[in-house]
Structures are given as structure tokens and as C-alpha cells.
Design a protein around this motif. Structure first.
Motif, mmCIF file in Angstrom:
data_model
loop_
_atom_site.group_PDB
_atom_site.id
_atom_site.type_symbol
_atom_site.label_atom_id
_atom_site.label_comp_id
_atom_site.label_asym_id
_atom_site.label_seq_id
_atom_site.Cartn_x
_atom_site.Cartn_y
_atom_site.Cartn_z
ATOM 1 N N GLU A 1 97.814 122.020 53.398
ATOM 2 C CA GLU A 1 98.032 121.743 51.978
ATOM 3 C C GLU A 1 96.919 120.858 51.420
ATOM 4 O OE1 GLU A 1 101.974 120.330 51.028
ATOM 5 O OE2 GLU A 1 102.830 121.467 52.703
ATOM 6 N N ILE A 2 96.495 119.896 52.209
ATOM 7 C CA ILE A 2 95.407 119.008 51.786
ATOM 8 C C ILE A 2 94.124 119.804 51.588
ATOM 9 C CG2 ILE A 2 93.896 117.128 52.559
ATOM 10 C CD1 ILE A 2 96.408 115.920 53.921
ATOM 11 N N ILE A 3 93.831 120.710 52.516
ATOM 12 C CA ILE A 3 92.619 121.524 52.414
ATOM 13 C C ILE A 3 92.660 122.407 51.174
ATOM 14 C CG2 ILE A 3 91.355 123.436 53.511
ATOM 15 C CD1 ILE A 3 92.222 122.178 56.217
ATOM 16 N N ASN A 4 93.828 122.948 50.875
ATOM 17 C CA ASN A 4 93.956 123.855 49.727
ATOM 18 C C ASN A 4 93.767 123.145 48.394
ATOM 19 O OD1 ASN A 4 94.368 126.148 51.306
ATOM 20 N ND2 ASN A 4 96.595 125.865 51.376
ATOM 21 N N GLN A 5 93.758 121.827 48.398
ATOM 22 C CA GLN A 5 93.500 121.081 47.171
ATOM 23 C C GLN A 5 92.016 121.088 46.796
ATOM 24 O OE1 GLN A 5 95.070 117.126 47.794
ATOM 25 N NE2 GLN A 5 97.160 117.858 48.159
ATOM 26 N N PHE A 6 91.167 121.395 47.767
ATOM 27 C CA PHE A 6 89.724 121.438 47.500
ATOM 28 C C PHE A 6 89.342 122.791 46.915
ATOM 29 C CE2 PHE A 6 89.978 118.105 50.712
ATOM 30 C CZ PHE A 6 89.068 117.167 50.240
ATOM 31 N N ASN A 7 88.456 122.779 45.953
ATOM 32 C CA ASN A 7 87.936 124.009 45.359
ATOM 33 C C ASN A 7 86.432 124.055 45.584
ATOM 34 O OD1 ASN A 7 87.551 126.341 43.880
ATOM 35 N ND2 ASN A 7 87.561 125.284 41.900
ATOM 36 N N ASP A 8 86.047 124.516 46.777
ATOM 37 C CA ASP A 8 84.634 124.542 47.144
ATOM 38 C C ASP A 8 84.398 125.780 48.003
ATOM 39 O OD1 ASP A 8 82.089 124.015 48.513
ATOM 40 O OD2 ASP A 8 82.272 121.993 47.693
ATOM 41 N N SER A 9 83.490 126.642 47.550
ATOM 42 C CA SER A 9 83.252 127.921 48.221
ATOM 43 C C SER A 9 82.671 127.753 49.624
ATOM 44 C CB SER A 9 82.313 128.779 47.380
ATOM 45 O OG SER A 9 81.059 128.122 47.216
ATOM 46 N N ARG A 10 82.194 126.564 49.949
ATOM 47 C CA ARG A 10 81.617 126.338 51.282
ATOM 48 C C ARG A 10 82.691 126.149 52.337
ATOM 49 N NH1 ARG A 10 77.751 121.465 49.524
ATOM 50 N NH2 ARG A 10 79.754 120.935 48.530
ATOM 51 N N ILE A 11 83.922 125.895 51.919
ATOM 52 C CA ILE A 11 85.032 125.707 52.850
ATOM 53 C C ILE A 11 85.553 127.054 53.334
ATOM 54 C CG2 ILE A 11 87.421 124.941 53.073
ATOM 55 C CD1 ILE A 11 86.777 122.619 51.253
ATOM 56 N N LYS A 12 85.669 127.191 54.650
ATOM 57 C CA LYS A 12 86.237 128.390 55.262
ATOM 58 C C LYS A 12 87.345 127.945 56.219
ATOM 59 C CE LYS A 12 81.871 130.954 54.976
ATOM 60 N NZ LYS A 12 80.826 131.686 55.734
ATOM 61 N N LEU A 13 88.580 128.162 55.798
ATOM 62 C CA LEU A 13 89.735 127.746 56.599
ATOM 63 C C LEU A 13 90.139 128.856 57.556
ATOM 64 C CD1 LEU A 13 92.145 125.911 57.294
ATOM 65 C CD2 LEU A 13 93.343 126.912 55.328
ATOM 66 N N HIS A 14 90.238 128.517 58.829
ATOM 67 C CA HIS A 14 90.734 129.441 59.852
ATOM 68 C C HIS A 14 92.072 128.878 60.325
ATOM 69 C CE1 HIS A 14 87.007 131.824 60.106
ATOM 70 N NE2 HIS A 14 86.457 130.690 59.731
ATOM 71 N N ASP A 15 93.141 129.481 59.831
ATOM 72 C CA ASP A 15 94.483 128.920 59.942
ATOM 73 C C ASP A 15 95.265 129.597 61.068
ATOM 74 O OD1 ASP A 15 96.749 127.509 59.442
ATOM 75 O OD2 ASP A 15 97.282 128.535 57.584
ATOM 76 N N ARG A 16 95.201 129.019 62.269
ATOM 77 C CA ARG A 16 95.940 129.559 63.403
ATOM 78 C C ARG A 16 97.246 128.794 63.563
ATOM 79 N NH1 ARG A 16 94.709 127.564 67.993
ATOM 80 N NH2 ARG A 16 92.452 127.534 67.663
ATOM 81 N N LYS A 17 98.335 129.509 63.744
ATOM 82 C CA LYS A 17 99.661 128.886 63.861
ATOM 83 C C LYS A 17 99.941 128.347 65.248
ATOM 84 C CE LYS A 17 100.364 130.075 59.630
ATOM 85 N NZ LYS A 17 100.211 129.030 58.580
ATOM 86 N N GLU A 18 99.274 128.901 66.246
ATOM 87 C CA GLU A 18 99.518 128.503 67.632
ATOM 88 C C GLU A 18 98.576 127.372 68.035
ATOM 89 O OE1 GLU A 18 99.397 130.489 72.136
ATOM 90 O OE2 GLU A 18 98.708 131.618 70.372
ATOM 91 N N ASN A 19 99.104 126.377 68.746
ATOM 92 C CA ASN A 19 98.281 125.281 69.250
ATOM 93 C C ASN A 19 97.655 125.682 70.573
ATOM 94 O OD1 ASN A 19 98.510 122.445 71.120
ATOM 95 N ND2 ASN A 19 97.438 122.309 69.180
#
Length: 334
Positions: free
Chosen positions: A54-72
Motif C-alpha cells: 500500500e505504501i508503494i502504491n502511493q508513489f506515482n513514478d514510472s521508474r518504480i517496478k513492483l514485483h509482488d510475490r505472495k509467498e515468502n
């Protein structure tokens, strides 16, 4: 370098995180505020269950690439996953609770561009939080490579390295070196070119008392032995024995038992001879062992005063200050 120039090398920033909501925003902001702006920020979620995403989604910057894995899958898997995703000419490491100096990327890119024979560059860092201070890392390639046989000479979240080198030679973090995975990574990189640390601190390293290295001190010698077992066969060839692991550990950490006191100097001499044959120059060896001998003297003095005096003579450390300490030292009889 306040504006992106497509001719500038692209940096891939590898930032893994797990339940990092407390400090993640500040860490990301320190990257987005860099004076060198041509980078991609790979944010690798290792199965977080808090509000990190949620914190990451507050940023609006095209340089950010989120790789969201659910498993630890733990840190080493996530780091290697990140290396496989890098598109940049250079790879910069960053941790989710640290803060980068705004000029970090600019200074490290300039160093690597000016020094094509170097494969990686780190820097000193400032401690903040529960502990405060400034690191004093070894700076030159010779001293860093010498240190690799005893300790980790580069601070992981300060380092930038060449992506083409690690991709060509498939250099990755070794899963068996949990909590010291970067140490093994630097050793593998050292075979491909030169290493350096910039004297200027370019990172604020947060100390909260829960850092991985502090949490795992009881297993650190065991893990270090795994690393030594890998690199010391390189150093000693057919003369390698597991006993040498212990000598390297003692030289670095001065965790010396009383039954080791009488033989430690002879063993250290064998270590130095091996390092000379490996190619390290006398000046570097003198500089490195001078500090180690100094620390070992005080440990030996607390265990055995007679051997401590002999140690002073043989290592040419005898002076009034040490002699006075030795006279006053209380030998451990346990």
C-alpha cells in the motif's frame, strides 16, 4: 544530472522487502531523490503481510517496478530473482530500512565509468538509530581482496556493480551462505575485476538491534566456516585443512580459547606465508596484520600473560603502553 539523459547508463536498483512498512517509504524516497535519475527501481515483495505494498502504491513514478510475490521465499531467493530482472548497465543494492545519500548513484556511476577495470564499488556509511557512528572500510582493491579471506569488506546496501559481468558469468548469491550471502558474492566478483569502496559515506545504515547479523551471532562462526571452506581451498590448495578455518575466524574476531594461545602465532605465520604466495604484497600484509595483532594481544593478555609477552616480542609490538597493560592485566584462570 538532474534530468534523464538516455545516453546515460541505466541503473537497476534491487530493493527486496518483507513487512517493511515502518521504514520503506523513507528508503524509497531516498532513491527517487537521487541526483542521477536514469534508473529503474525494482521493489521485490517477499510475501509481506503488512501495508508495505500500500505504501508503494502511493508513489506515482514510472521508474518504480513492483514485483509482488505472495509467498515468502527468503532473502537469497529474492535477491537472485531481482538479478534476473535487471535491465540496467549497473546494479545498485538497497535495503528497505536504509537511506541513501542523494549523490550516491551519481558518484558511483562516475567511478565505474572512469575505472572500467573495476567491477564493483561500495562506500562507507553512517550508522543511525540505536547505534551511531561511521564505518571505516578498506578502500583499495588490494586491501579489499585480502580482507575477503577473513571478513566481509563491503557493505551490501552501498554497493553498485556491473550487470554484464554477473549475467555473463552467472554470478548469483549462494543459498548456503545465509546471512553472509553478500560476502560470497563479492568473492565471486573479485575474480572478474577490481573492487573499491569510496571513502565518503553514501548511505545511512539503520541500527535497530534486530539486524540479521546481530540476530545470528551464535551461528555466524558456523556460517563463516562454510564460506572459508569455499575460499580457503583457493588460498591453500592441497595444504588446506578445516583447522585453518578456525585460524581465520580467530584472526578476524579474536574469539580465542585459552588452549589456542600457545600455538596461534605459528598458525598465523602459516596464513601470512600462504597469502604471500597467493600474490599479496608485503606492505598490504603488514598493514592488515598490524591491526589484527593489536587486537589479539589484548585478548591473549586476558588469557595468559606469559604468552602475551612472547606474542609482543614476536610481532614487534612491545612498547610501554602494552607492557603497562600486561603488568596490570588479570589472567583468566578459568
Amino acid at each position: 544530472m538532474s534530468e534523464t539523459n538516455k545516453a546515460e547508463p541505466l541503473i537497476s536498483v534491487v530493493l527486496p522487502f518483507y513487512n517493511a512498512e515502518k521504514y520503506l517509504k523513507d528508503s524509497i524516497q531516498s532513491i527517487l531523490s537521487q541526483t542521477y535519475t536514469h534508473f529503474e527501481l525494482l521493489l521485490l515483495n517477499d510475501g509481506s503481510t503488512d501495508k508495505s505494498v500500500e505504501i508503494i502504491n502511493q508513489f506515482n513514478d514510472s521508474r518504480i517496478k513492483l514485483h509482488d510475490r505472495k509467498e515468502n521465499r527468503r532473502l537469497i531467493y529474492t535477491l537472485n530473482e531481482g538479478l534476473n530482472l535487471c535491465n540496467g548497465d549497473f546494479v545498485a543494492r538497497m535495503d528497505a530500512d536504509d537511506i541513501a545519500d542523494s549523490t550516491r548513484f551519481e558518484k558511483q556511476v562516475n567511478f565505474l565509468l572512469d575505472n572500467p577495470d573495476y567491477v564493483a564499488v561500495g562506500s562507507n556509511y553512517l550508522l543511525f538509530g540505536a547505534k551511531k557512528g561511521e564505518s571505516n572500510l578498506r578502500l583499495s582493491d588490494e586491501m579489499i581482496k585480502l580482507s575477503l579471506f577473513f571478513e566481509n569488506p563491503m557493505a551490501h546496501p552501498t554497493v553498485m556493480f556491473r550487470n554484464d559481468v554477473i549475467q555473463k558469468d552467472k554470478i548469483r548469491y549462494r543459498k548456503e551462505l545465509l546471512h553472509i550471502e553478500d560476502w560470497g558474492f563479492w568473492y565471486d566478483l573479485s575474480k572478474k575485476g577490481k573492487l573499491a569502496n569510496l571513502k565518503e559515506p553514501l548511505l545511512n545504515y539503520r541500527m535497530e538491534g534486530q539486524n540479521i547479523s546481530e540476530q545470528n551471532l551464535t551461528t555466524l562462526e558456523e556460517r563463516s566456516n562454510l564460506f572459508y571452506n569455499y575460499v580457503l581451498t583457493d588460498l591453500y590448495k592441497d595444504h588446506y585443512s578445516f583447522e585453518l578455518n578456525r585460524v581465520h575466524w580467530v584472526i578476524q574476531n579474536t574469539f580465542l580459547r585459552k588452549d589456542e594461545v600457545s600455538s596461534i602465532l605459528d598458525k598465523i605465520k602459516k596464513v601470512r606465508i600462504a597469502l604471500e604466495k597467493y600474490g599479496f604484497n608485503h606492505k598490504s600484509l603488514d598493514q592488515y596484520f598490524k591491526f589484527k595483532y593489536d587486537r589479539l594481544f589484548y585478548k591473549i593478555a586476558d588469557l595468559d600473560k606469559r604468552h602475551a609477552f612472547q606474542f609482543l616480542i614476536k610481532t614487534k609490538q612491545l612498547n610501554l603502553a602494552k607492557l603497562y597493560y600486561l603488568i596490570r592485566a588479570k589472567t583468566n584462570r578459568d
